[in-house]
Each structure stands twice: as C-alpha cells, then as structure tokens.
Motif scaffolding. Structure first.
Motif, short mmCIF file in Angstrom:
data_model
loop_
_atom_site.label_atom_id
_atom_site.label_comp_id
_atom_site.label_asym_id
_atom_site.label_seq_id
_atom_site.Cartn_x
_atom_site.Cartn_y
_atom_site.Cartn_z
N GLN A 56 69.25 -8.64 -22.41
CA GLN A 56 68.61 -9.24 -23.58
C GLN A 56 67.10 -8.95 -23.57
N ALA A 57 66.48 -9.11 -22.41
CA ALA A 57 65.04 -8.82 -22.30
C ALA A 57 64.77 -7.36 -22.57
N GLN A 58 65.64 -6.50 -22.08
CA GLN A 58 65.47 -5.07 -22.29
C GLN A 58 65.58 -4.72 -23.77
N ALA A 59 66.53 -5.32 -24.46
CA ALA A 59 66.70 -5.07 -25.89
C ALA A 59 65.50 -5.56 -26.68
N ARG A 60 64.96 -6.71 -26.31
CA ARG A 60 63.78 -7.25 -27.00
C ARG A 60 62.53 -6.45 -26.68
N ALA A 61 62.47 -5.88 -25.48
CA ALA A 61 61.28 -5.15 -25.06
C ALA A 61 61.25 -3.72 -25.57
N GLN A 62 62.39 -3.16 -25.90
CA GLN A 62 62.47 -1.74 -26.28
C GLN A 62 61.52 -1.37 -27.41
N PRO A 63 61.45 -2.11 -28.52
CA PRO A 63 60.50 -1.73 -29.57
C PRO A 63 59.04 -1.81 -29.10
N LEU A 64 58.76 -2.78 -28.25
CA LEU A 64 57.40 -2.91 -27.72
C LEU A 64 57.06 -1.74 -26.81
N VAL A 65 58.03 -1.31 -26.02
CA VAL A 65 57.82 -0.17 -25.13
C VAL A 65 57.56 1.09 -25.95
N GLU A 66 58.29 1.25 -27.04
CA GLU A 66 58.08 2.42 -27.91
C GLU A 66 56.69 2.40 -28.53
N GLN A 67 56.24 1.24 -28.96
CA GLN A 67 54.88 1.13 -29.51
C GLN A 67 53.85 1.46 -28.44
N ALA A 68 54.05 0.92 -27.25
CA ALA A 68 53.12 1.18 -26.15
C ALA A 68 53.12 2.67 -25.81
N ARG A 69 54.27 3.29 -25.87
CA ARG A 69 54.36 4.73 -25.57
C ARG A 69 53.54 5.54 -26.58
N ARG A 70 53.64 5.18 -27.86
CA ARG A 70 52.85 5.88 -28.88
C ARG A 70 51.35 5.67 -28.65
N LEU A 71 50.97 4.44 -28.33
CA LEU A 71 49.56 4.17 -28.07
C LEU A 71 49.08 4.93 -26.84
N HIS A 72 49.92 4.99 -25.82
CA HIS A 72 49.55 5.70 -24.60
C HIS A 72 49.39 7.20 -24.88
N GLN A 73 50.25 7.76 -25.69
CA GLN A 73 50.14 9.18 -26.03
C GLN A 73 48.82 9.45 -26.73
N GLU A 74 48.40 8.53 -27.59
CA GLU A 74 47.11 8.70 -28.27
C GLU A 74 45.96 8.57 -27.27
N ARG A 75 46.07 7.66 -26.32
CA ARG A 75 45.04 7.52 -25.29
C ARG A 75 44.92 8.82 -24.49
N VAL A 76 46.05 9.39 -24.11
CA VAL A 76 46.04 10.64 -23.34
C VAL A 76 45.45 11.78 -24.16
N ARG A 77 45.80 11.84 -25.43
CA ARG A 77 45.27 12.89 -26.31
C ARG A 77 43.74 12.80 -26.38
N ARG A 78 43.23 11.59 -26.54
CA ARG A 78 41.77 11.41 -26.62
C ARG A 78 41.09 11.75 -25.30
N LEU A 79 41.70 11.34 -24.20
CA LEU A 79 41.10 11.64 -22.90
C LEU A 79 41.09 13.14 -22.62
N ARG A 81 40.99 15.50 -24.90
CA ARG A 81 39.97 16.08 -25.78
C ARG A 81 38.57 15.85 -25.21
N ARG A 82 38.34 14.66 -24.70
CA ARG A 82 37.04 14.36 -24.09
C ARG A 82 36.80 15.23 -22.86
N ALA A 83 37.82 15.41 -22.03
CA ALA A 83 37.69 16.25 -20.84
C ALA A 83 37.40 17.70 -21.22
#
Length: 108
Positions: A56-79, A81-83
């Motif tokens: 149940q926790a995994q099912a509730r967390a899955q959308p949050l994990v996907e959002q975090a993954r998208r945000l993390h990809q953007e963080r990596v892209r910016r870093l 580019r900065r490098a």
C-alpha cells in the motif's frame, strides 16, 4: 501532500531553489509513507499484514517517486550544463593565459 501542488508544472520553469525545495519535500513524503507503513505494520505482526502495508505504501509513493525522478533529472541537466560552462571558461582562461605568457616571453 503539499509537494504535489503544481506537480504538473514543467520543472524547467522552476528556480533552482524551488526545484531543490520540491525535491526535498517529495523525498520526505516518500520516506514518511514508508515509515507510517512500518508503524502501521507493527500492529499487525503477521507477514501478510506487513507485506500488505508495504504494498500500500509503495502504491501511494509511486506517483511521488515519479515526480521526484523528473525533478532529479532536471537537477542533473542543470548541473551538467553548469559543469560544461565552467569547463569552457577554464579552457578559455588557460588558452588566454598561455598566449599572454608566450607573448611576454617573446617580447623579452
């Protein structure tokens, strides 16, 4: 779930600070879901009860994990580019400095 507000926003439009805040909030929410599942499973000590709480926790967390993954990809892209920009700046300074030293040697 405050981190979900504006979750459909494109992360490219977020400031660095907002991007970090949202990522940290999602991180906290996911861990809170799993911790609450562990605490809730403490009441039901059977293996089935623990597994059900975890699923149940995994099912509730899955959308949050996907959002975090998208945000993390953007963080990596910016870093990255900065490098890349720092790498180019370092190269330009090195070439300029070398040319200046060679010019000074040639003058003398």
């Amino acid at each position: 779930m405050s981190a979900q507000t504006g979750a459909s926003d494109d992360p490219r439009g977020l400031s660095n600070g907002e991007l970090e805040r949202r990522y940290a909030a999602l991180h906290r929410e996911v861990f809170a879901l799993y911790e609450s599942a562990q605490g809730g499973a403490g009441a039901d000590t059977t293996r089935e009860g623990t597994d059900a709480a975890h699923r149940q926790a995994q099912a509730r967390a899955q959308p949050l994990v996907e959002q975090a993954r998208r945000l993390h990809q953007e963080r990596v892209r910016r870093l990255r580019r900065r490098a890349r920009r720092w790498w180019w700046a370092t190269g330009a300074i090195t070439v300029t400095g070398t040319a200046l030293v060679l010019w000074l040697i040639a003058r003398g």
